[in-house]
Design a protein around this motif. Structure first.
Motif, PDB file in Angstrom:
ATOM      1  N   VAL A 102       1.222 -14.083  32.498  1.00 24.26           N
ATOM      2  CA  VAL A 102       2.094 -13.843  31.347  1.00 24.26           C
ATOM      3  C   VAL A 102       3.355 -14.699  31.442  1.00 24.26           C
ATOM      4  O   VAL A 102       3.757 -15.360  30.468  1.00 24.26           O
ATOM      5  N   LEU A 103       3.980 -14.715  32.609  1.00 24.90           N
ATOM      6  CA  LEU A 103       5.221 -15.478  32.778  1.00 24.90           C
ATOM      7  C   LEU A 103       4.958 -16.979  32.686  1.00 24.90           C
ATOM      8  O   LEU A 103       5.794 -17.727  32.167  1.00 24.90           O
ATOM      9  N   ALA A 104       3.815 -17.431  33.177  1.00 27.53           N
ATOM     10  CA  ALA A 104       3.466 -18.853  33.060  1.00 27.53           C
ATOM     11  C   ALA A 104       3.284 -19.243  31.592  1.00 27.53           C
ATOM     12  O   ALA A 104       3.720 -20.319  31.170  1.00 27.53           O
ATOM     13  N   LEU A 105       2.645 -18.371  30.817  1.00 24.78           N
ATOM     14  CA  LEU A 105       2.476 -18.638  29.388  1.00 24.78           C
ATOM     15  C   LEU A 105       3.822 -18.655  28.675  1.00 24.78           C
ATOM     16  O   LEU A 105       4.066 -19.498  27.804  1.00 24.78           O
ATOM     17  N   ALA A 106       4.711 -17.723  29.041  1.00 24.59           N
ATOM     18  CA  ALA A 106       6.041 -17.691  28.429  1.00 24.59           C
ATOM     19  C   ALA A 106       6.830 -18.948  28.777  1.00 24.59           C
ATOM     20  O   ALA A 106       7.521 -19.529  27.927  1.00 24.59           O
ATOM     21  N   LEU A 107       6.728 -19.384  30.026  1.00 23.12           N
ATOM     22  CA  LEU A 107       7.422 -20.601  30.447  1.00 23.12           C
ATOM     23  C   LEU A 107       6.886 -21.810  29.693  1.00 23.12           C
ATOM     24  O   LEU A 107       7.658 -22.691  29.280  1.00 23.12           O
ATOM     25  N   THR A 108       5.575 -21.855  29.487  1.00 27.69           N
ATOM     26  CA  THR A 108       4.992 -22.939  28.693  1.00 27.69           C
ATOM     27  C   THR A 108       5.520 -22.903  27.269  1.00 27.69           C
ATOM     28  O   THR A 108       5.820 -23.951  26.674  1.00 27.69           O
ATOM     29  N   GLY A 109       5.662 -21.699  26.718  1.00 33.26           N
ATOM     30  CA  GLY A 109       6.170 -21.561  25.355  1.00 33.26           C
ATOM     31  C   GLY A 109       7.585 -22.082  25.194  1.00 33.26           C
ATOM     32  O   GLY A 109       7.878 -22.820  24.253  1.00 33.26           O
ATOM     33  N   VAL A 110       8.479 -21.701  26.122  1.00 33.49           N
ATOM     34  CA  VAL A 110       9.865 -22.161  25.998  1.00 33.49           C
ATOM     35  C   VAL A 110       9.984 -23.645  26.302  1.00 33.49           C
ATOM     36  O   VAL A 110      10.908 -24.316  25.831  1.00 33.49           O
ATOM     37  N   THR A 111       9.036 -24.180  27.074  1.00 31.58           N
ATOM     38  CA  THR A 111       9.030 -25.621  27.320  1.00 31.58           C
ATOM     39  C   THR A 111       8.595 -26.361  26.062  1.00 31.58           C
ATOM     40  O   THR A 111       9.159 -27.403  25.704  1.00 31.58           O
ATOM     41  N   LEU A 112       7.603 -25.820  25.377  1.00 29.13           N
ATOM     42  CA  LEU A 112       7.145 -26.442  24.135  1.00 29.13           C
ATOM     43  C   LEU A 112       8.221 -26.446  23.058  1.00 29.13           C
ATOM     44  O   LEU A 112       8.296 -27.372  22.245  1.00 29.13           O
ATOM     45  N   ASN A 113       9.066 -25.400  23.039  1.00 28.01           N
ATOM     46  CA  ASN A 113      10.123 -25.378  22.012  1.00 28.01           C
ATOM     47  C   ASN A 113      11.376 -26.144  22.426  1.00 28.01           C
ATOM     48  O   ASN A 113      12.373 -26.147  21.708  1.00 28.01           O
ATOM     49  N   GLY A 114      11.326 -26.774  23.603  1.00 28.11           N
ATOM     50  CA  GLY A 114      12.411 -27.656  24.018  1.00 28.11           C
ATOM     51  C   GLY A 114      13.513 -27.021  24.826  1.00 28.11           C
ATOM     52  O   GLY A 114      14.487 -27.694  25.183  1.00 28.11           O
ATOM     53  N   SER A 115      13.370 -25.745  25.186  1.00 33.09           N
ATOM     54  CA  SER A 115      14.416 -25.087  25.969  1.00 33.09           C
ATOM     55  C   SER A 115      14.414 -25.529  27.423  1.00 33.09           C
ATOM     56  O   SER A 115      15.429 -25.447  28.103  1.00 33.09           O
ATOM     57  N   ILE A 116      13.262 -25.972  27.913  1.00 31.15           N
ATOM     58  CA  ILE A 116      13.109 -26.407  29.298  1.00 31.15           C
ATOM     59  C   ILE A 116      12.373 -27.736  29.305  1.00 31.15           C
ATOM     60  O   ILE A 116      11.453 -27.948  28.508  1.00 31.15           O
ATOM     61  N   GLU A 117      12.775 -28.615  30.212  1.00 31.36           N
ATOM     62  CA  GLU A 117      12.090 -29.898  30.347  1.00 31.36           C
ATOM     63  C   GLU A 117      10.793 -29.719  31.135  1.00 31.36           C
ATOM     64  O   GLU A 117      10.699 -28.877  32.035  1.00 31.36           O
ATOM     65  N   TRP A 118       9.790 -30.533  30.796  1.00 36.62           N
ATOM     66  CA  TRP A 118       8.493 -30.416  31.456  1.00 36.62           C
ATOM     67  C   TRP A 118       8.602 -30.607  32.962  1.00 36.62           C
ATOM     68  O   TRP A 118       7.911 -29.931  33.737  1.00 36.62           O
ATOM     69  N   ALA A 119       9.469 -31.513  33.386  1.00 37.48           N
ATOM     70  CA  ALA A 119       9.606 -31.779  34.818  1.00 37.48           C
ATOM     71  C   ALA A 119      10.179 -30.595  35.579  1.00 37.48           C
ATOM     72  O   ALA A 119      10.070 -30.525  36.805  1.00 37.48           O
ATOM     73  N   ALA A 120      10.796 -29.652  34.855  1.00 39.42           N
ATOM     74  CA  ALA A 120      11.428 -28.508  35.509  1.00 39.42           C
ATOM     75  C   ALA A 120      10.528 -27.285  35.541  1.00 39.42           C
ATOM     76  O   ALA A 120      10.955 -26.222  36.011  1.00 39.42           O
ATOM     77  N   ILE A 121       9.296 -27.388  35.058  1.00 36.49           N
ATOM     78  CA  ILE A 121       8.408 -26.224  35.044  1.00 36.49           C
ATOM     79  C   ILE A 121       8.182 -25.645  36.441  1.00 36.49           C
ATOM     80  O   ILE A 121       8.299 -24.430  36.637  1.00 36.49           O
ATOM     81  N   PRO A 122       7.861 -26.449  37.474  1.00 31.96           N
ATOM     82  CA  PRO A 122       7.605 -25.850  38.790  1.00 31.96           C
ATOM     83  C   PRO A 122       8.804 -25.082  39.346  1.00 31.96           C
ATOM     84  O   PRO A 122       8.643 -23.964  39.846  1.00 31.96           O
ATOM     85  N   ILE A 123      10.003 -25.642  39.261  1.00 28.34           N
ATOM     86  CA  ILE A 123      11.171 -24.979  39.831  1.00 28.34           C
ATOM     87  C   ILE A 123      11.523 -23.730  39.033  1.00 28.34           C
ATOM     88  O   ILE A 123      11.948 -22.713  39.591  1.00 28.34           O
TER      89      ILE A 123
END
Length: 221
Positions: free
Chosen positions: A88-109
C-alpha cells in the motif's frame, strides 16, 4: 517527508535500494496474497493507496525534505499486515511521485523512511502490545490504533531527523528546533485518524482487518 535526492549521498541511495530490494523479496515470498482473491480486500487495498496518495500530497514544510504529512503506516499495518502494508505504501509513494511531489531518484530513500521503517516499527509495537497487554477491544483500539499511531510517527520523525543529520543535509540545531517538534502535532492528528479508521473498520468490517480477531478481542470479555 518527501526527501529530495540531493540531500543524501550515493551511499545512502545504494543502502536504501538494497533495503527496498530486501523488503520487496520478503513481501513477494511471505505476503498473504490469497486475501486479495476477495474483491473486497483488493478494493480496500487499492482504496487505501489512493487515500494515502492524497494525504501525502497535502504536506507542509519550509525547507527541502522537511515536509510534514499524515503517514498512515500504523493503520495500514494493522489493517493489512506488514507485507501488504508495504505494498500500500509503495503504491502511495508511486502516486505522489507521478504527481510530481517526489522525484523518481528519491523513491528508494523515501520508501525506506516512509515505508520500511514505520511498518517495521508498527509491526514490532503491535507484537509487544499483544505479548504484554490483555487482548481486549479497548486495548486494541486505544493502545494499538490511537497511541500506537502517535508513537510510530514520533519515532519515525526521530529516525528521519537522524538520517538527515547523518547525511549532512541539515545541522542538528535546525532539525531540533524547526522540524522534530512538529512531529508532536502530527502525532496527535495521526492518532485520531488512525483510531477513528480502525474503530469504524472493526465495528463494521472486522473481516477486513488482518490484526483483529473477534475470538480474541470480543468473546467472553
Amino acid at each position: 517527508m518527501n526527501f529530495a535526492p540531493d540531500l543524501f549521498s550515493a551511499g545512502w541511495h545504494i543502502f536504501a535500494c538494497l533495503c527496498g530490494l530486501g523488503a520487496g523479496a520478503w513481501v513477494i515470498k511471505t505476503a498473504p496474497w490469497r486475501r486479495l482473491h476477495d474483491g473486497h480486500q483488493l478494493n480496500a487495498l487499492a482504496g487505501a493507496a489512493v487515500i494515502l496518495t492524497l494525504l501525502w500530497s497535502l504536506n507542509a514544510g519550509v525547507y527541502p525534505g522537511l515536509n510534514l504529512h499524515i503517514l498512515g503506516a500504523m493503520a495500514t499495518t494493522l489493517i493489512f499486515g506488514p507485507q501488504l502494508a508495504l505494498v500500500v505504501l509503495a503504491l502511495a509513494l508511486t502516486g505522489v511521485t507521478l504527481n510530481g511531489s517526489i522525484e523518481w531518484a528519491a523513491i528508494p530513500i523515501n520508501f525506506l523512511a516512509m515505508g520500511i521503517v514505520p511498518v517495521a516499527l508498527g509491526a514490532l509495537y503491535f507484537r509487544l502490545v499483544e505479548r504484554w497487554l490483555p487482548k481486549h477491544f479497548f486495548v486494541y483500539i486505544f493502545i494499538n490504533a490511537f497511541i500506537g499511531a502517535m508513537v510510530i510517527v514520533l519515532i519515525q520523525g526521530l529516525i528521519a531527523s537522524l538520517m538527515l543529520f547523518s547525511a549532512g543535509a541539515y545541522p542538528a540545531d535546525k532539525l531540533l528546533s524547526e522540524y522534530l517538534p512538529f512531529f508532536l502535532l502530527l502525532g496527535f492528528a495521526e492518532a485520531w485518524l488512525s483510531g477513528m479508521a480502525l474503530t469504524l473498520m472493526v465495528v463494521y468490517r472486522p473481516e477486513w482487518v488482518a490484526s483483529f480477531d473477534d475470538r480474541h478481542y470480543l468473546m467472553n470479555k
